[in-house]
Each structure stands twice: as C-alpha cells, then as structure tokens.
Design a protein around this motif. Structure first.
Motif, PDB file in Angstrom:
ATOM      1  N   ASN A 142       8.105  -0.163  -1.922  1.00 23.71           N
ATOM      2  CA  ASN A 142       7.289  -0.069  -3.348  1.00 23.71           C
ATOM      3  C   ASN A 142       8.086  -0.445  -4.327  1.00 23.71           C
ATOM      4  O   ASN A 142       7.623  -1.344  -5.219  1.00 23.71           O
ATOM      5  N   GLN A 154       2.799   4.115 -12.532  1.00 22.13           N
ATOM      6  CA  GLN A 154       3.732   3.586 -11.707  1.00 22.13           C
ATOM      7  C   GLN A 154       4.903   2.851 -12.334  1.00 22.13           C
ATOM      8  O   GLN A 154       6.169   2.841 -11.610  1.00 22.13           O
ATOM      9  N   ASP A 208       0.962  -0.994  -0.134  1.00 24.19           N
ATOM     10  CA  ASP A 208       0.060   0.019   0.221  1.00 24.19           C
ATOM     11  C   ASP A 208       1.078   1.305   0.028  1.00 24.19           C
ATOM     12  O   ASP A 208       2.061   1.111  -0.344  1.00 24.19           O
ATOM     13  N   SER A 209       0.424   2.309   0.171  1.00 23.83           N
ATOM     14  CA  SER A 209       1.140   3.513   0.098  1.00 23.83           C
ATOM     15  C   SER A 209       2.095   3.772   1.299  1.00 23.83           C
ATOM     16  O   SER A 209       3.173   4.345   1.155  1.00 23.83           O
TER      17      SER A 209
END
Ligand SMILES: NC(=O)C1=CN([C@@H]2O[C@H](COP(=O)(O)OP(=O)(O)OC[C@H]3O[C@@H](n4cnc5c(N)ncnc54)[C@H](OP(=O)(O)O)[C@@H]3O)[C@@H](O)[C@H]2O)C=CC1
Ligand SMILES: O=C(O)CCC(=O)C(=O)O
Length: 430
Positions: free
Chosen positions: A288, A307, A245-246
């Motif tokens: 990430n 992304q 997730d972030s």
C-alpha cells in the motif's frame, strides 16, 4: 457561549481547516459557534444473538451535526475502529458537503463498531436491524435520512428500511437511501460515488487542457467508491495503472483490467493472488505504501481517512490527489502537499455523487415517480459538474486552494440559511 473546552477535539481540528474561510467570508461570527457542537448525538448498544448462541453487544452512534438547511443526511459505517468522535467529525463534513453541492440537507452520520468480515450473513442482518431498532425514533424522511457508507451496501439498507417499516407499521421508503431498486432504491446509486468522482476529475482535466488519454491513475481502495470510480474513469479515457485494497496493491503501467481484478477480489475477498491470467498484461504486486508513492498523474484515495499524513506526504509523486474517501489527507499534510505542488481535489466536492443520487432516491420515493438510469446519470452529472465549476472558479477568483474554495462555497450557504432562520437577527455586518 460555547467554551473552547466544550468543543469536541475533532471539531476543533475540523474548524482549524476552515480558519481561512471564516476570515475571508463576512458571515456572522455566530455561524462558527453554531458549527462547534453537534445538534444531536445518540449512542446505543445493539445486543445481537450470534449464530453460535452467544450474545455480543455492539456500540453504535447516530449524529445529526447540523439541520439548518434541511433534514440530516449521511451514511452508516460498519467498522471495527469506528468511534463517537469519528462519527461526529464525519457528520460535520456531511453538513459542509451537502451545502457544497446545494442539496437541501443538513449533515448526519452513523456508525456501528463491528467487523463485517467476521459476521455471517444472518448476523449481519441482525446487526443491521438492531441498528434501525435503536435509531428508529431519531431518523425519519423529514428528520434524518441515513444511507450507505463503508461496509454497508444495498443489502444492509434494505434490511434497515424493512425494519423501520415494521416498527412504524407503514411503508416509508424515503427514510433511508441506497436501498435495492426492488424496495424503492434509485437506479445508479451503487455506482454514483465513483461516477461522480470521475466526472469531477474529467472536468478538472478539461480545465487544465489535459487529454484524459495521457493521464495515469492509482487508486487506493477497491470497494464501492473505488471500483465504480475505476470503471467510470476508464470509460472517460483515463488509464488505471494501480489499485489497492487492505491486503495490498497491484500495478501495471499499460493499464489494469479492473473488472477482471474485481471479479477475482469478489471470489477470494482480496487482491492478493491476482495473477497474469486475470489481466491483459503482467501485473506486479506492491505494498500500500508503494502505491501511495507511485509516479502517476492522479492518486485517487478511496479507502479511509488519514492515509496521507505529515509522515508520508513527502513521498507523494502524483500531480493531482483525488479525495474520494472522506478525510484521506490529514490536516497537517495539506500544507506539505501544497508546497510540493500537488493539487488536492477535496472530498467535500469529489465524493458527492453518492449523496446526490441519494437525494434523487429520496425525491423519487416522495413523489412515487421513478426515473430511468439515464435520467439519474444525466441529472447527477449536470449537478456535480456545475457545482464543481463554481468551486473551481471561486478558487481562481479568490486565489484559494480547491479545498478552501469548496469550504467557502458550503459555509456561505449554511450561513445564509442560519441567517434566514433568524438565528442571527441581531447580526448586521454593516
Ligand atoms: N459508499 C459511498 O457511497 C460513499 C463512500 N464514501 C467514502 O469512500 C470511502 C470508501 O467507502 P466505500 O467504498 O463505500 O467502502 P467499502 O467498504 O465498499 O470499500 C473500502 C475499500 O477500502 C479498502 N481499504 C480499507 N482499508 C484500507 C487500507 N488501509 N489500505 C488500502 N485499502 C483499504 C477496502 O479493502 P478490503 O476490501 O480489503 O476491505 C475496500 O476495498 C470511505 O471513506 C467512505 O466514507 C464517500 C461518499 C459516499
Ligand atoms: O448517500 C448517503 O446518504 C451517504 C453519503 C455519505 O455518507 C457520504 O457522502 O459520505
């Protein structure tokens, strides 16, 4: 005649991705012109009284890009970086997407520039109702039907549906989809986007003669689309080895206990801090960037646009890239991924489960005949798999990448509808 300089930059960029398709398809050149400018863009300020008594004014948009094949359809996004251009681009892709799976809709999208995480529940309700007050005159069951997107869920859809009813002094459930079942929402809508994406992946694996049990998946984004995709993928025999997730990512090569991790996230609002107790095996924390570069079979992108760009495309080691988010691979990364032998399963096909079940919700609202969860699931699976099959065959027969094949499938249907409306009466390809 539309001048090049009149066309929003985001649409020029979107159209560049369609160059190959327009070259190959013998559709009227006017179709491209018609798809250059949005049909309608509405911008509105939403003044909201905050809990501390101060007033904040939020910017918001609703864009109906094309309504040739039916009323506009598309979600409303709450995000601090949402912009007019972003909403225009997303509404363009909604028009293509609805045509790819042959829904009787055009394309629309909405957005409010707001950080949901910074709002109390009452403030969120006031922003949601404010948006519907601003847009009530431009939406409607036969005009434009909003639905959920990033940071908007059935709670938000329910308030908006109620606000519309209050304004119009009538019950109009078909004005918005993704509502709570108690207000006429469809069973299965919450999980539909992820469910549909898993069905497309399952079909693709079957065509490649791969056993799902041998396929490992990393997922960026553990919200509505990403979480339900993970659950459906596991049910279909795939192994989810990483999620992000972030706040960061977690990884376990033997497979993650996604429901336990999601429960932790719902409690603490982030993945950070997921520990061995939350999972069957020890989990490792990753950034990430590390998740995007994992050596897995499938990289599923279910967070945001852009992304994978030309800067990090070279790091992608997955064989298949599943676009569950809208636009997660930037245009300049596409040729690099192709060169590296990465197959991209495109957003306009992969994430259509959500809008398909939204369409079913609209049908149920209009007929007042409500379906069981099994009926919804079965019809969605049949539709998404049959349209994906058509797209995969088109790619094979026309020697196209899957993205171009999906665009071809969608654009052809939009062009046929434009033609049938007589807009191109003078056009004769012979
Ligand atoms: N909801 C739907 O029905 C549909 C959604 N989509 C698309 O799917 C995508 C996700 O939507 P949805 O699941 O509804 O949105 P949600 O808001 O429910 O979830 C988004 C998820 O992405 C995560 N995220 C945000 N930024 C980053 C980042 N930089 N790196 C890693 N993770 C990040 C969020 O993390 P955190 O939780 O920490 O904020 C959250 O887990 C969007 O592109 C949307 O347009 C497409 C079709 C339908
Ligand atoms: O169900 C809807 O209308 C929302 C769909 C959407 O916004 C999307 O597919 O990106």
């Amino acid at each position: 005649m539309v001048q090049q300089s009149d066309i929003p930059k985001v649409i020029q960029e979107a159209q560049e991705r369609l160059d190959l398709v327009f070259e190959r398809l013998s559709v009227c050149p006017d179709t491209r012109q018609r798809l250059s400018l949005p049909h309608r863009v509405v911008e509105a300020a939403i003044p909201v009284r905050m809990d501390d008594g101060s007033l904040q004014v939020f910017r918001s948009w609703r864009v109906q890009f094309d309504v040739t094949r039916g009323p506009g359809k598309g979600g409303i996004r709450f995000h601090p970086s949402v912009s007019r251009d972003e909403v225009i681009a997303l509404s363009f892709w909604m028009a293509i997407k609805c045509a790819v799976v042959n829904l009787p809709y055009g394309g629309a999208k909405g957005g409010v520039r707001v950080d949901r995480k910074k709002l109390s529940l009452f403030e969120l309700e006031r922003v949601s109702r404010g948006y519907m007050r601003a847009m009530a005159d431009v939406v409607g069951p036969d005009v434009d039907i909003p639905g959920p997107d990033m940071n908007t869920d059935e709670l938000v859809m329910g308030w908006m549906a109620d606000e519309y009813d209050v304004i119009k002094r009538q019950r109009s459930p078909a004005v918005i989809t993704g509502k709570p079942v108690a207000l006429g929402g469809s069973r299965g809508r919450t999980a539909a986007t992820g469910e549909g994406a898993a069905q497309v992946l399952d079909l693709w694996a079957e065509r490649q003669k791969k056993d799902n049990k041998t396929i490992k998946i990393a997922i960026q984004g553990l919200g509505n689309a990403g979480y339900y995709f993970a659950c459906a993928a596991e049910r279909l025999g795939f192994t989810v080895v990483a999620v992000a997730d972030s706040s960061g990512a977690v990884y376990c090569d033997q497979g993650l206990d996604v429901p336990a991790i999601y429960a932790h996230k719902r409690k603490t609002r982030e993945l950070k801090g997921v520990s061995a107790e939350n999972d069957k095996h020890t989990v490792e924390s990753l950034s990430n960037e590390e998740l995007l570069a994992l050596d897995v079979d499938v990289l599923a992108l279910a967070a945001m646009e852009n992304q994978i760009t030309k800067d990090n495309a070279k790091d992608v080691r997955a064989k298949w890239l599943l676009e569950i988010a809208n636009g997660p691979v930037a245009a300049d990364a596409d040729p690099m991924l192709q060169k590296q032998g990465v197959t991209v399963l495109p957003d306009v096909l992969v994430n259509t489960g959500g809008v398909i079940v939204s369409y079913y919700e609209w049908l149920q609202n209009r007929s007042a005949d409500y379906w069981s969860a099994e009926q919804v699931q079965q019809r969605m699976q049949e539709l998404i798999r049959s349209q994906a099959e058509l797209c995969f065959e088109l790619a094979e027969n026309e020697d196209l990448d899957l993205r171009s094949a999906a665009y071809m499938q969608g654009i052809k249907r939009i062009a046929e509808a434009m033609d049938a409306r007589g807009t191109h009466a003078e056009f004769n390809p012979e």
